[in-house]
Scaffold this motif. Structure first.
Motif, PDB file in Angstrom:
ATOM      1  N   MET A   1       0.819  -1.182  -0.044  1.00 53.60           N
ATOM      2  CA  MET A   1       0.033  -0.004  -0.088  1.00 53.60           C
ATOM      3  C   MET A   1       0.872   1.143  -0.042  1.00 53.60           C
ATOM      4  SD  MET A   1      -3.306   0.938   2.507  1.00 53.60           S
ATOM      5  CE  MET A   1      -2.360   1.214   4.015  1.00 53.60           C
ATOM      6  N   GLU A   2       0.457   1.882  -0.713  1.00 55.05           N
ATOM      7  CA  GLU A   2       1.364   3.375  -0.952  1.00 55.05           C
ATOM      8  C   GLU A   2       0.980   4.273   0.481  1.00 55.05           C
ATOM      9  OE1 GLU A   2       0.921   5.651  -4.416  1.00 55.05           O
ATOM     10  OE2 GLU A   2       2.137   4.346  -5.699  1.00 55.05           O
ATOM     11  N   LEU A   3       2.032   4.899   0.815  1.00 55.98           N
ATOM     12  CA  LEU A   3       1.979   6.008   1.877  1.00 55.98           C
ATOM     13  C   LEU A   3       1.031   7.240   1.215  1.00 55.98           C
ATOM     14  CD1 LEU A   3       5.351   6.010   3.578  1.00 55.98           C
ATOM     15  CD2 LEU A   3       3.120   4.994   4.540  1.00 55.98           C
ATOM     16  N   PRO A   4       0.481   7.986   2.052  1.00 51.26           N
ATOM     17  CA  PRO A   4      -0.213   9.188   1.543  1.00 51.26           C
ATOM     18  C   PRO A   4       1.083  10.214   1.412  1.00 51.26           C
ATOM     19  CG  PRO A   4      -1.469   8.405   3.439  1.00 51.26           C
ATOM     20  CD  PRO A   4      -0.133   7.668   3.460  1.00 51.26           C
ATOM     21  N   ILE A   5       0.914  11.040   0.487  1.00 51.84           N
ATOM     22  CA  ILE A   5       2.120  12.032   0.174  1.00 51.84           C
ATOM     23  C   ILE A   5       2.524  12.603   1.367  1.00 51.84           C
ATOM     24  CG2 ILE A   5       0.679  13.782  -0.789  1.00 51.84           C
ATOM     25  CD1 ILE A   5       4.272  12.618  -2.137  1.00 51.84           C
ATOM     26  N   ALA A   6       1.600  13.182   2.305  1.00 50.14           N
ATOM     27  CA  ALA A   6       1.728  14.056   3.511  1.00 50.14           C
ATOM     28  C   ALA A   6       3.022  13.168   4.343  1.00 50.14           C
ATOM     29  CB  ALA A   6       0.703  14.369   4.236  1.00 50.14           C
ATOM     30  N   GLU A   7       2.686  11.788   4.293  1.00 51.06           N
ATOM     31  CA  GLU A   7       3.575  10.731   5.185  1.00 51.06           C
ATOM     32  C   GLU A   7       4.916  10.853   4.603  1.00 51.06           C
ATOM     33  OE1 GLU A   7       4.882   8.214   8.207  1.00 51.06           O
ATOM     34  OE2 GLU A   7       3.137   9.763   8.142  1.00 51.06           O
ATOM     35  N   VAL A   8       4.829  10.714   3.111  1.00 48.23           N
ATOM     36  CA  VAL A   8       6.263  10.512   2.326  1.00 48.23           C
ATOM     37  C   VAL A   8       6.972  11.866   2.676  1.00 48.23           C
ATOM     38  CG1 VAL A   8       7.224  10.594   0.208  1.00 48.23           C
ATOM     39  CG2 VAL A   8       5.251   9.231   0.596  1.00 48.23           C
ATOM     40  N   VAL A   9       6.375  12.970   2.735  1.00 48.45           N
ATOM     41  CA  VAL A   9       7.183  13.882   2.910  1.00 48.45           C
ATOM     42  C   VAL A   9       7.631  14.220   4.368  1.00 48.45           C
ATOM     43  CG1 VAL A   9       6.869  16.559   3.184  1.00 48.45           C
ATOM     44  CG2 VAL A   9       5.803  15.321   1.273  1.00 48.45           C
ATOM     45  N   ARG A  10       6.808  13.929   5.386  1.00 44.63           N
ATOM     46  CA  ARG A  10       7.192  13.728   6.736  1.00 44.63           C
ATOM     47  C   ARG A  10       8.430  12.792   7.000  1.00 44.63           C
ATOM     48  NH1 ARG A  10       7.338  10.988  10.939  1.00 44.63           N
ATOM     49  NH2 ARG A  10       6.419   9.204  10.270  1.00 44.63           N
ATOM     50  N   GLU A  11       8.469  11.866   6.373  1.00 40.78           N
ATOM     51  CA  GLU A  11       9.705  10.937   6.541  1.00 40.78           C
ATOM     52  C   GLU A  11      10.724  11.276   5.989  1.00 40.78           C
ATOM     53  OE1 GLU A  11       8.829   6.880   5.821  1.00 40.78           O
ATOM     54  OE2 GLU A  11       6.819   6.928   6.578  1.00 40.78           O
ATOM     55  N   LEU A  12      10.835  11.904   4.794  1.00 34.49           N
ATOM     56  CA  LEU A  12      11.632  12.584   4.011  1.00 34.49           C
ATOM     57  C   LEU A  12      12.263  13.858   4.832  1.00 34.49           C
ATOM     58  CD1 LEU A  12      11.039  12.942   0.000  1.00 34.49           C
ATOM     59  CD2 LEU A  12      12.757  11.815   1.192  1.00 34.49           C
ATOM     60  N   VAL A  13      11.601  14.563   5.413  1.00 29.32           N
ATOM     61  CA  VAL A  13      11.927  15.618   6.244  1.00 29.32           C
ATOM     62  C   VAL A  13      12.788  15.160   7.290  1.00 29.32           C
ATOM     63  CG1 VAL A  13      11.395  17.611   7.751  1.00 29.32           C
ATOM     64  CG2 VAL A  13      10.354  17.318   5.540  1.00 29.32           C
ATOM     65  N   ASP A  14      12.211  14.152   7.929  1.00 30.54           N
ATOM     66  CA  ASP A  14      12.909  13.470   8.986  1.00 30.54           C
ATOM     67  C   ASP A  14      14.316  13.063   8.910  1.00 30.54           C
ATOM     68  OD1 ASP A  14      10.847  13.890  10.668  1.00 30.54           O
ATOM     69  OD2 ASP A  14      10.049  11.864  10.756  1.00 30.54           O
ATOM     70  N   LEU A  15      14.468  12.380   7.388  1.00 28.92           N
ATOM     71  CA  LEU A  15      15.744  11.946   6.865  1.00 28.92           C
ATOM     72  C   LEU A  15      16.612  12.739   6.603  1.00 28.92           C
ATOM     73  CD1 LEU A  15      14.433   8.434   5.270  1.00 28.92           C
ATOM     74  CD2 LEU A  15      16.091   8.836   7.322  1.00 28.92           C
ATOM     75  N   LEU A  16      16.181  13.568   5.711  1.00 24.71           N
ATOM     76  CA  LEU A  16      16.967  14.825   4.944  1.00 24.71           C
ATOM     77  C   LEU A  16      17.001  16.261   5.361  1.00 24.71           C
ATOM     78  CD1 LEU A  16      16.096  13.268   1.326  1.00 24.71           C
ATOM     79  CD2 LEU A  16      17.909  12.422   2.743  1.00 24.71           C
ATOM     80  N   GLY A  17      15.792  16.552   5.830  1.00 23.74           N
ATOM     81  CA  GLY A  17      15.723  17.836   6.338  1.00 23.74           C
ATOM     82  C   GLY A  17      14.819  18.795   5.397  1.00 23.74           C
ATOM     83  N   ALA A  18      14.205  19.733   5.763  1.00 28.23           N
ATOM     84  CA  ALA A  18      13.352  20.366   4.875  1.00 28.23           C
ATOM     85  C   ALA A  18      13.903  21.019   3.675  1.00 28.23           C
ATOM     86  CB  ALA A  18      12.291  21.407   5.674  1.00 28.23           C
ATOM     87  N   THR A  19      15.093  21.435   3.947  1.00 26.53           N
ATOM     88  CA  THR A  19      15.692  22.212   2.836  1.00 26.53           C
ATOM     89  C   THR A  19      15.866  21.268   1.601  1.00 26.53           C
ATOM     90  OG1 THR A  19      16.735  23.892   4.247  1.00 26.53           O
ATOM     91  CG2 THR A  19      17.823  23.633   2.085  1.00 26.53           C
ATOM     92  N   THR A  20      16.670  20.087   1.802  1.00 33.89           N
ATOM     93  CA  THR A  20      16.881  19.134   0.906  1.00 33.89           C
ATOM     94  C   THR A  20      15.730  18.573   0.168  1.00 33.89           C
ATOM     95  OG1 THR A  20      18.683  18.427   2.013  1.00 33.89           O
ATOM     96  CG2 THR A  20      17.862  16.939   0.455  1.00 33.89           C
ATOM     97  N   VAL A  21      14.543  18.547   0.908  1.00 29.51           N
ATOM     98  CA  VAL A  21      13.361  18.216   0.392  1.00 29.51           C
ATOM     99  C   VAL A  21      12.741  18.959  -0.479  1.00 29.51           C
ATOM    100  CG1 VAL A  21      10.830  17.539   0.817  1.00 29.51           C
ATOM    101  CG2 VAL A  21      12.657  16.503   2.354  1.00 29.51           C
ATOM    102  N   ALA A  22      12.817  20.521  -0.085  1.00 31.23           N
ATOM    103  CA  ALA A  22      12.409  21.409  -1.028  1.00 31.23           C
ATOM    104  C   ALA A  22      13.164  21.344  -2.534  1.00 31.23           C
ATOM    105  CB  ALA A  22      12.729  23.019  -0.247  1.00 31.23           C
ATOM    106  N   VAL A  23      14.523  21.255  -2.443  1.00 33.17           N
ATOM    107  CA  VAL A  23      15.341  21.149  -3.483  1.00 33.17           C
ATOM    108  C   VAL A  23      14.934  20.136  -4.542  1.00 33.17           C
ATOM    109  CG1 VAL A  23      17.471  20.717  -4.453  1.00 33.17           C
ATOM    110  CG2 VAL A  23      17.398  22.280  -2.543  1.00 33.17           C
TER     111      VAL A  23
END
Length: 110
Positions: A1-23
């Protein structure tokens, strides 16, 4: 099952930081990243999902610092390109294979 995009973003921010996710997401401000965690849909959700796949492959179960360094550093498997910049400027179909190969090579290192 695919994660909701909000959860994907939350996990990415936790791993990489908001600036990297923005890039990676192709935006200039982390405010957009914060909005993606709520009701706003990112323009490139498929890129964010793929980035999460790469980040979790590289970080393993707990090392987010290594994943951050991998996304920010030039990579010899990618002709010394920086993974987060490749994700930002190229179509996913162009870079998905090379990025996956580079991430696998990194994850399998001794």
């Amino acid at each position: 099952m695919e994660l909701p995009i909000a959860e994907v973003v939350r996990e990415l921010v936790d791993l990489l930081g908001a600036t990297t996710v923005a890039v990676i997401g192709g935006v200039k401000e982390t405010r957009a990243v914060a909005q993606w965690r709520g009701e706003r849909e990112p323009q490139r959700p498929h890129v964010l999902r793929f980035a999460l796949q790469l980040a979790t492959m590289i970080a393993g179960s707990e090392d987010a610092e290594i994943a951050r360094a991998w996304f920010h550093g030039s990579n010899p498997h990618l002709a010394d390109e920086v993974p987060m910049l490749l994700l930002r400027r190229a179509s996913l179909s162009e870079v998905q294979g090379p990025l996956l190969g580079a991430a696998r090579a990194f994850a399998q290192r001794s």
